[in-house]
Design a protein around this motif. Structure first.
Motif, mmCIF file in Angstrom:
data_model
loop_
_atom_site.group_PDB
_atom_site.id
_atom_site.type_symbol
_atom_site.label_atom_id
_atom_site.label_comp_id
_atom_site.label_asym_id
_atom_site.label_seq_id
_atom_site.Cartn_x
_atom_site.Cartn_y
_atom_site.Cartn_z
ATOM 1 N N SER A 1 -7.022 -143.002 42.959
ATOM 2 C CA SER A 1 -6.967 -141.534 42.976
ATOM 3 C C SER A 1 -5.545 -141.037 42.781
ATOM 4 C CB SER A 1 -7.534 -140.987 44.289
ATOM 5 O OG SER A 1 -6.689 -141.296 45.388
ATOM 6 N N PHE A 2 -4.578 -141.750 43.339
ATOM 7 C CA PHE A 2 -3.175 -141.342 43.186
ATOM 8 C C PHE A 2 -2.710 -141.524 41.742
ATOM 9 C CE2 PHE A 2 -3.510 -143.330 47.526
ATOM 10 C CZ PHE A 2 -3.676 -142.138 48.201
ATOM 11 N N TYR A 3 -3.144 -142.606 41.110
ATOM 12 C CA TYR A 3 -2.765 -142.846 39.718
ATOM 13 C C TYR A 3 -3.406 -141.810 38.789
ATOM 14 C CZ TYR A 3 -0.389 -147.271 40.580
ATOM 15 O OH TYR A 3 0.508 -148.221 40.993
ATOM 16 N N ILE A 4 -4.672 -141.466 39.051
ATOM 17 C CA ILE A 4 -5.350 -140.490 38.188
ATOM 18 C C ILE A 4 -4.709 -139.111 38.310
ATOM 19 C CG2 ILE A 4 -7.513 -139.233 37.837
ATOM 20 C CD1 ILE A 4 -9.000 -141.791 38.568
ATOM 21 N N SER A 5 -4.485 -138.650 39.543
ATOM 22 C CA SER A 5 -3.883 -137.327 39.712
ATOM 23 C C SER A 5 -2.451 -137.303 39.188
ATOM 24 C CB SER A 5 -3.936 -136.893 41.184
ATOM 25 O OG SER A 5 -3.283 -137.829 42.015
ATOM 26 N N ALA A 6 -1.721 -138.410 39.360
ATOM 27 C CA ALA A 6 -0.348 -138.468 38.846
ATOM 28 C C ALA A 6 -0.349 -138.393 37.321
ATOM 29 C CB ALA A 6 0.333 -139.749 39.321
ATOM 30 N N TRP A 7 -1.265 -139.125 36.686
ATOM 31 C CA TRP A 7 -1.331 -139.095 35.227
ATOM 32 C C TRP A 7 -1.748 -137.715 34.721
ATOM 33 C CZ3 TRP A 7 -5.543 -138.419 31.830
ATOM 34 C CH2 TRP A 7 -5.241 -138.641 30.480
ATOM 35 N N LEU A 8 -2.744 -137.105 35.356
ATOM 36 C CA LEU A 8 -3.195 -135.786 34.913
ATOM 37 C C LEU A 8 -2.129 -134.716 35.122
ATOM 38 C CD1 LEU A 8 -6.915 -135.736 36.148
ATOM 39 C CD2 LEU A 8 -6.093 -135.890 33.790
ATOM 40 N N SER A 9 -1.261 -134.916 36.116
ATOM 41 C CA SER A 9 -0.211 -133.927 36.358
ATOM 42 C C SER A 9 0.753 -133.826 35.186
ATOM 43 C CB SER A 9 0.546 -134.255 37.648
ATOM 44 O OG SER A 9 1.348 -135.415 37.488
ATOM 45 N N HIS A 10 0.844 -134.877 34.377
ATOM 46 C CA HIS A 10 1.671 -134.788 33.164
ATOM 47 C C HIS A 10 1.088 -133.764 32.193
ATOM 48 C CE1 HIS A 10 4.341 -138.038 34.219
ATOM 49 N NE2 HIS A 10 3.342 -138.888 34.370
ATOM 50 N N LEU A 11 -0.230 -133.602 32.248
ATOM 51 C CA LEU A 11 -0.896 -132.650 31.367
ATOM 52 C C LEU A 11 -0.906 -131.243 31.956
ATOM 53 C CD1 LEU A 11 -4.001 -134.836 30.380
ATOM 54 C CD2 LEU A 11 -1.835 -134.605 29.153
ATOM 55 N N THR A 12 -1.069 -131.147 33.263
ATOM 56 C CA THR A 12 -1.200 -129.833 33.906
ATOM 57 C C THR A 12 0.141 -129.264 34.358
ATOM 58 O OG1 THR A 12 -1.529 -130.803 36.097
ATOM 59 C CG2 THR A 12 -3.490 -130.468 34.724
ATOM 60 N N ASP B 1 1.434 -129.682 37.341
ATOM 61 C CA ASP B 1 1.485 -129.460 38.784
ATOM 62 C C ASP B 1 0.583 -130.466 39.477
ATOM 63 O OD1 ASP B 1 0.633 -128.216 41.463
ATOM 64 O OD2 ASP B 1 2.289 -126.930 40.850
ATOM 65 N N LEU B 2 1.160 -131.274 40.340
ATOM 66 C CA LEU B 2 0.419 -132.350 40.992
ATOM 67 C C LEU B 2 -0.550 -131.818 42.044
ATOM 68 C CD1 LEU B 2 -0.003 -135.366 41.221
ATOM 69 C CD2 LEU B 2 2.004 -135.488 42.699
ATOM 70 N N LEU B 3 -0.100 -130.879 42.869
ATOM 71 C CA LEU B 3 -0.945 -130.365 43.947
ATOM 72 C C LEU B 3 -2.197 -129.692 43.406
ATOM 73 C CD1 LEU B 3 -1.519 -129.627 46.907
ATOM 74 C CD2 LEU B 3 -0.052 -127.616 46.598
ATOM 75 N N TYR B 4 -2.015 -128.780 42.453
ATOM 76 C CA TYR B 4 -3.172 -128.034 41.954
ATOM 77 C C TYR B 4 -4.066 -128.910 41.064
ATOM 78 C CZ TYR B 4 -0.779 -124.074 43.939
ATOM 79 O OH TYR B 4 -0.171 -123.226 44.825
ATOM 80 N N THR B 5 -3.508 -129.978 40.520
ATOM 81 C CA THR B 5 -4.344 -130.955 39.818
ATOM 82 C C THR B 5 -5.305 -131.611 40.803
ATOM 83 O OG1 THR B 5 -2.648 -131.402 38.160
ATOM 84 C CG2 THR B 5 -4.348 -133.075 38.463
#
Length: 472
Positions: free
Chosen positions: A68-79, A81-85
């Motif tokens: 879960s940490f890897y997925i949210s971290a990777w998606l934060s590159h697109l969004t 913002d890590l928290l709101y991702t």
């Protein structure tokens, strides 16, 4: 308007009412739940290419799988913002779970009406029973639709070997997001045993077990050598806590739970439906057991809620056009999730709730500004405050206290730093009388609080937030 249309309209309105404030809150700058800051720090560790499981028992421990940490971290590159991702993943997970349960009812009951009703009831039941988890940066709701997708595959294609293999892989993938949601895999195993489908059982276990071992090795190799130690670290247990969690979450829904139990019993003779009852039984027993763990809350009972909704959806197809006295039962079911809100005094108008949340946001921003202006190491009960203030990850209140209580972590170095006033600021979630030990014992030991009282003085004390700095 036809009766079924009125029932669906009621379900739409209740779902919208229960979900509106949590969804709006997810876009606000405040802490939705304690785990948010913990998840944020761990995802930042991934972004910094540092190991999540670096030591067996430390001041900040990761006792969840890494994915879960890897997925949210990777998606934060697109969004950006890590928290709101992370918060968005929670909402997406709930919506996908609702759609999958609706699809299951559509397959099992053959009714579009029951399928739509089930999807709406999923949102309203979760929104009424656990509103704090909707839009919270926490992996459980994100993991749930992967388990449900695997379950749907089993319902639809249990005779196909390829579907069994894919289902097993989905279970393992989902378990790497949140590891204790084992009731659906257990239900599938039991159903295969009851049906004596030895080939399917062999294929399922023969795929799942090696995939699990491989996933454990990947976590251990890439995320840190202490992975298994952290994941399996013990925690306190209380039957009283399990009872409180069970009654608090399931108590207001007992009539719906009984109705789902009756439906499960009636369905036991039908091979296509039997597994729904097995899932309810597995979820109920396992969820109540896990509910007794220290630090565990309503989320431990989510799968019981979802299994209950699935069985109610199957039942509703039978009574949609039934004669009296069952005529108004679907309407009553649509409205029933409002009861937990009444019991928990959470029935104020959404505009009032939003006004209260804006006040919390203002307090959060003021606290954030104070911490940013205070140089030096900081300890926060609200980890999100420390994380957003740019403070190093020094202390995880829950896990560190747990290890101290279990005798696995020596607190003396931290106590010495506190006694010597080397911590620049300490934030607590309660406005406390510094002469009384009335903070959460699961997050700070009494000895630690006593040192803080003797050596620190309040700098900011407002709306349940307390920030202390060294006394002069």
């Amino acid at each position: 308007m036809q009766r079924s249309h009125k029932q669906l309209l009621a379900a739409v309105l209740v779902a919208a009412y229960t979900a509106f404030v949590p969804v709006m809150r997810s876009g606000m700058q405040l802490e939705v739940g304690y785990n948010e800051g913990w998840n944020l720090y761990n995802a930042r560790t991934v972004l910094l290419h540092q190991p999540l499981y670096a030591e067996r028992f430390g001041w900040h421990t990761v006792n969840y799988p890494a994915l879960s940490f890897y997925i949210s971290a990777w998606l934060s590159h697109l969004t950006g913002d890590l928290l709101y991702t992370g918060r968005a993943l929670s909402i997406v997970g709930l919506v996908c779970s609702a759609l999958l349960l609706g699809a299951m009812v559509r397959h099992l009951a053959g009714s579009r009406y029951a399928a739509v009703f089930t999807a709406l009831l999923t949102i309203s039941v979760v929104g009424a029973s656990a509103p704090s988890y909707i839009g919270q940066y926490d992996p459980q709701l994100f993991a749930t639709p992967f388990f449900l997708a695997a379950f749907y595959l089993y319902l639809r294609f249990r005779e196909r070997p390829a579907a069994i293999v894919l289902m097993a892989l989905l279970f393992v993938f989902a378990g790497n997001i949140k590891h204790n949601l084992i009731d659906i895999p257990l239900a599938v195993t039991l159903d295969l045993l009851v049906a004596r489908r030895w080939r399917g059982l062999t294929l399922f276990l023969g795929t799942a077990m090696p995939a699990t071992v491989l996933s454990l090795w990947i976590n251990q190799h890439f995320a840190g050598s202490a992975f298994l130690t952290n994941l399996l670290a013990g925690r306190g247990y209380s039957l009283h806590h399990a009872f409180d969690n069970g009654i608090g979450t399931l108590g207001p829904l007992i009539p719906l739970l009984m109705l789902s139990g009756i439906t499960a019993w009636r369905s036991r003779r039908y091979p296509a439906l039997r597994i729904t009852g097995i899932w309810l039984a597995c979820a109920f027993v396992l969820n109540l057991f896990f509910a007794g763990g220290v630090g565990v809350a309503t989320n431990s009972l989510f799968d019981t809620l979802l299994a209950m909704v699935l069985l109610i959806g199957i039942f509703l197809d039978e009574v949609r056009e039934a004669a009296s006295p069952l005529t108004y039962l679907p309407m009553a079911i649509a409205l029933w999730p409002l009861l937990p809100l009444f019991i928990n005094n959470e029935t104020s108008l959404p505009i009032r709730d939003l006004r209260h949340l804006r006040q919390q946001q203002q307090t959060y921003r003021e606290s954030l500004a104070v911490l940013r202006q205070t140089p030096g190491p900081t300890i926060c009960e609200s980890l999100l405050l420390c994380a957003e203030a740019g403070k190093p990850y020094l202390y995880d209140p829950f896990n560190a206290t747990r290890f101290i209580q279990l005798g696995k972590l020596d607190p003396s170095p931290l106590y010495s730093r506190l006694a010597n006033r080397q911590i620049a600021a300490i934030q607590l979630d309660k406005s406390i009388d510094l002469t009384k030990a009335d903070t959460d014992a699961n997050r700070f030991t009494p000895e630690m609080l006593e040192i803080i009282r003797k050596n620190y003085t309040p700098l900011l004390q407002r709306n349940g937030v307390l920030i202390l700095v060294p006394a002069h």
